[in-house]
Design a protein around this motif. Structure first.
Motif, PDB file in Angstrom:
ATOM      1  N   THR A  51      52.946   3.416 -30.625  1.00  0.00           N
ATOM      2  CA  THR A  51      52.638   3.028 -32.003  1.00  0.00           C
ATOM      3  C   THR A  51      53.894   2.468 -32.676  1.00  0.00           C
ATOM      4  O   THR A  51      53.856   1.441 -33.342  1.00  0.00           O
ATOM      5  N   MET A  52      55.034   3.140 -32.463  1.00  0.00           N
ATOM      6  CA  MET A  52      56.275   2.681 -33.093  1.00  0.00           C
ATOM      7  C   MET A  52      56.744   1.347 -32.519  1.00  0.00           C
ATOM      8  O   MET A  52      57.072   0.432 -33.274  1.00  0.00           O
ATOM      9  N   THR A  53      56.739   1.197 -31.186  1.00  0.00           N
ATOM     10  CA  THR A  53      57.293  -0.055 -30.620  1.00  0.00           C
ATOM     11  C   THR A  53      56.440  -1.255 -31.027  1.00  0.00           C
ATOM     12  O   THR A  53      56.975  -2.327 -31.323  1.00  0.00           O
TER      13      THR A  53
ATOM     14  N   ALA B  27      55.757  -6.139 -34.580  1.00  0.00           N
ATOM     15  CA  ALA B  27      55.076  -6.825 -35.690  1.00  0.00           C
ATOM     16  C   ALA B  27      56.038  -6.993 -36.871  1.00  0.00           C
ATOM     17  O   ALA B  27      56.076  -8.045 -37.514  1.00  0.00           O
ATOM     18  N   ALA B  28      56.834  -5.959 -37.129  1.00  0.00           N
ATOM     19  CA  ALA B  28      57.762  -5.978 -38.269  1.00  0.00           C
ATOM     20  C   ALA B  28      58.816  -7.072 -38.120  1.00  0.00           C
ATOM     21  O   ALA B  28      59.158  -7.752 -39.088  1.00  0.00           O
ATOM     22  N   LYS B  29      59.320  -7.242 -36.887  1.00  0.00           N
ATOM     23  CA  LYS B  29      60.358  -8.268 -36.670  1.00  0.00           C
ATOM     24  C   LYS B  29      59.837  -9.652 -37.045  1.00  0.00           C
ATOM     25  O   LYS B  29      60.552 -10.451 -37.655  1.00  0.00           O
ATOM     26  N   ILE B  30      58.587  -9.914 -36.700  1.00  0.00           N
ATOM     27  CA  ILE B  30      57.992 -11.224 -37.030  1.00  0.00           C
ATOM     28  C   ILE B  30      57.854 -11.354 -38.553  1.00  0.00           C
ATOM     29  O   ILE B  30      58.185 -12.393 -39.137  1.00  0.00           O
ATOM     30  N   ALA B  31      57.375 -10.278 -39.186  1.00  0.00           N
ATOM     31  CA  ALA B  31      57.180 -10.315 -40.643  1.00  0.00           C
ATOM     32  C   ALA B  31      58.518 -10.512 -41.375  1.00  0.00           C
ATOM     33  O   ALA B  31      58.605 -11.295 -42.331  1.00  0.00           O
ATOM     34  N   ILE B  32      59.561  -9.829 -40.913  1.00  0.00           N
ATOM     35  CA  ILE B  32      60.893  -9.947 -41.542  1.00  0.00           C
ATOM     36  C   ILE B  32      61.404 -11.381 -41.409  1.00  0.00           C
ATOM     37  O   ILE B  32      61.884 -11.982 -42.361  1.00  0.00           O
TER      38      ILE B  32
ATOM     39  N   ASP C 297      66.862 -10.554 -44.321  1.00  0.00           N
ATOM     40  CA  ASP C 297      67.571  -9.838 -43.278  1.00  0.00           C
ATOM     41  C   ASP C 297      67.084  -8.388 -43.293  1.00  0.00           C
ATOM     42  O   ASP C 297      66.642  -7.902 -44.338  1.00  0.00           O
ATOM     43  N   LYS C 298      67.151  -7.706 -42.167  1.00  0.00           N
ATOM     44  CA  LYS C 298      66.716  -6.296 -42.132  1.00  0.00           C
ATOM     45  C   LYS C 298      67.445  -5.457 -43.195  1.00  0.00           C
ATOM     46  O   LYS C 298      66.898  -4.495 -43.726  1.00  0.00           O
ATOM     47  N   ASP C 299      68.683  -5.858 -43.503  1.00  0.00           N
ATOM     48  CA  ASP C 299      69.448  -5.096 -44.499  1.00  0.00           C
ATOM     49  C   ASP C 299      68.965  -5.314 -45.934  1.00  0.00           C
ATOM     50  O   ASP C 299      69.411  -4.630 -46.851  1.00  0.00           O
TER      51      ASP C 299
ATOM     52  N   VAL D 216      60.690   6.789 -39.651  1.00  0.00           N
ATOM     53  CA  VAL D 216      62.128   6.958 -39.358  1.00  0.00           C
ATOM     54  C   VAL D 216      62.492   6.318 -38.018  1.00  0.00           C
ATOM     55  O   VAL D 216      63.621   5.865 -37.819  1.00  0.00           O
ATOM     56  N   LEU D 217      61.527   6.290 -37.091  1.00  0.00           N
ATOM     57  CA  LEU D 217      61.805   5.674 -35.782  1.00  0.00           C
ATOM     58  C   LEU D 217      61.990   4.161 -35.942  1.00  0.00           C
ATOM     59  O   LEU D 217      62.783   3.540 -35.233  1.00  0.00           O
ATOM     60  N   VAL D 218      61.254   3.578 -36.899  1.00  0.00           N
ATOM     61  CA  VAL D 218      61.404   2.150 -37.193  1.00  0.00           C
ATOM     62  C   VAL D 218      62.777   1.897 -37.818  1.00  0.00           C
ATOM     63  O   VAL D 218      63.468   0.939 -37.462  1.00  0.00           O
ATOM     64  N   GLN D 219      63.168   2.784 -38.733  1.00  0.00           N
ATOM     65  CA  GLN D 219      64.502   2.654 -39.353  1.00  0.00           C
ATOM     66  C   GLN D 219      65.573   2.646 -38.265  1.00  0.00           C
ATOM     67  O   GLN D 219      66.474   1.809 -38.268  1.00  0.00           O
ATOM     68  N   ARG D 220      65.441   3.557 -37.295  1.00  0.00           N
ATOM     69  CA  ARG D 220      66.424   3.640 -36.206  1.00  0.00           C
ATOM     70  C   ARG D 220      66.347   2.399 -35.316  1.00  0.00           C
ATOM     71  O   ARG D 220      67.360   1.774 -35.017  1.00  0.00           O
ATOM     72  N   GLU D 221      65.143   2.059 -34.902  1.00  0.00           N
ATOM     73  CA  GLU D 221      64.943   0.978 -33.938  1.00  0.00           C
ATOM     74  C   GLU D 221      65.399  -0.376 -34.482  1.00  0.00           C
ATOM     75  O   GLU D 221      65.969  -1.180 -33.762  1.00  0.00           O
TER      76      GLU D 221
END
Ligand code: UT7
Length: 335
Positions: free
Chosen positions: A53-55, A60-65, A71-73, A94-99
């Protein structure tokens, strides 16, 4: 006061396509029944060990960003909606924050099943409206396939659900006639058990009890759905909450440019379409290809609709969801 606006969208589905015929090889079901009752032709299942679920949420998040051009920041907060977290705790936010290597911003997990993404957008919208945050990452992601009963016993549930993820970046919009105009959320816990996974770990029976009893006929670790009851409630609540959103903004059904209903069953979407008298090009469905992906279904559909040019600047886009809880909600967006 500000509005929030969707500035980036992305989705990810596993490559592994599972057709209705594939399912009919392991349980007593068939393509005709599934298509006629649900509209589903195929769905995606993760390959165990490859995606979680996290990966999928991260992909999906990388594409949206990227599409939001930030920038992720620049992300101030993470909202993750799922009923199938990688770990029972901590949640996948939190796993997304880390990844993604995002700085130590807040991360919240939303547990509202099929309404999860609508609830997640609403949470993000409030933070942006008050001026607290500028960019919020909202993810809906699910791995259903690893927790379903692939015997005939489970066919009423198993054929419907698929895996996948979708994500959106919500950003501050200073023009309050644009972006998310309003969100409308509801719940009715009276029907909590009608679509649920009650055990294990919920205080009634624990995983350790199930292991100790080692009873092969025990189905308590599979989801239960009272399909017809859920269906009947869904069509009523979908209609109500769409109308509630329109009325709150002095809008009418004729103002809708695109309705994206949570993809629970094609028959539910068609019922709403008929009831509202909407043309085919005003309702977006993709359940045929992905099944019901719960919290991921609206962001996957919204991303596909956007990629196909079906969401244009100035359009009135309505998102609506209903599911386990029961919970339901709508989001009214001026694109
Ligand atoms: O996203 C969250 C919200 N979820 C929903 O909105 C789901 C809402 N409910 C539904 O979509 C539908 O109720 C289902 C698709 C789940 C089921 O369709 P239905 O038309 O309500 O069928 P049913 O449950 O009444 O079952 C009819 C028959 C039964 O056999 P009998 O008792 O008539 O002999 C079932 O055993 O179909 C049988 N059946 C199947 N047959 C072949 C149930 N599942 C299957 C299957 N393949 N996969």
């Amino acid at each position: 006061m500000f509005n929030s606006k969707i500035t980036g969208l992305g989705y990810f589905v596993p490559e592994n396509v599972v057709t209705n015929d594939d399912l009919s090889k392991v349980m007593d079901t068939n393509d005709e029944w599934i298509q006629e009752r649900t509209g589903i032709k195929e769905r995606r299942h993760v390959i165990k060990g490859e995606d979680t679920t996290m990966t999928m949420g991260v992909k999906a998040a990388k594409i949206a960003i990227d599409r939001a051009g930030i920038d992720k920041d620049d992300i101030d907060f993470i909202v993750f909606a799922t009923l199938s977290p990688d770990y029972y705790f901590p949640g996948p936010g939190v796993l997304v924050q880390r990844e993604l290597g995002i700085k130590t911003v807040g991360a919240i997990d939303v547990r509202n099943q099929c309404s999860g993404f609508v609830y997640g957008l609403s949470v993000a919208d409030q933070y942006i409206k008050t001026g607290m945050y500028k960019n919020v990452l909202v993810i809906g992601s699910e791995v259903h396939s690893t927790g379903l009963d692939f015997t005939t016993r489970g066919r009423g549930v198993t054929v419907i659900f698929g895996d996948g993820a979708g994500a959106a970046i919500l950003s501050r919009e200073e023009d309050t006639t644009k972006g998310v105009l309003s969100t409308h959320l509801h719940s009715e816990g009276q029907h909590a058990e009608e679509l649920s996974l009650i055990s294990p770990g919920m205080g009634t029976r624990w995983v350790t009890d199930i292991i100790k009893e080692n009873d092969p006929s025990d189905v308590s670790y599979y989801p239960y759905m009272n399909g017809q009851f859920v269906f009947k409630n869904a069509v009523v609540r979908f209609s109500e909450v769409i109308m509630e959103g329109l009325i709150a903004n002095n809008l009418a059904i004729e103002d809708i440019d695109l309705l994206i209903p949570h993809q629970a069953n094609l028959r539910i979407s068609q019922f709403i379409q008929r009831k509202f008298g909407l043309d085919n090009d005003k309702v977006f469905n993709n359940i045929m290809r992905y099944g019901n992906t719960t919290a991921a279904s609206i962001p996957i559909a919204l991303t596909e609709a956007w990629e196909q040019g079906k969401v244009k600047e100035g359009d009135l886009v309505v998102l609506a969801a209903f599911g386990s809880g029961f919970t339901w909600g709508s989001v009214i967006i001026r694109w």
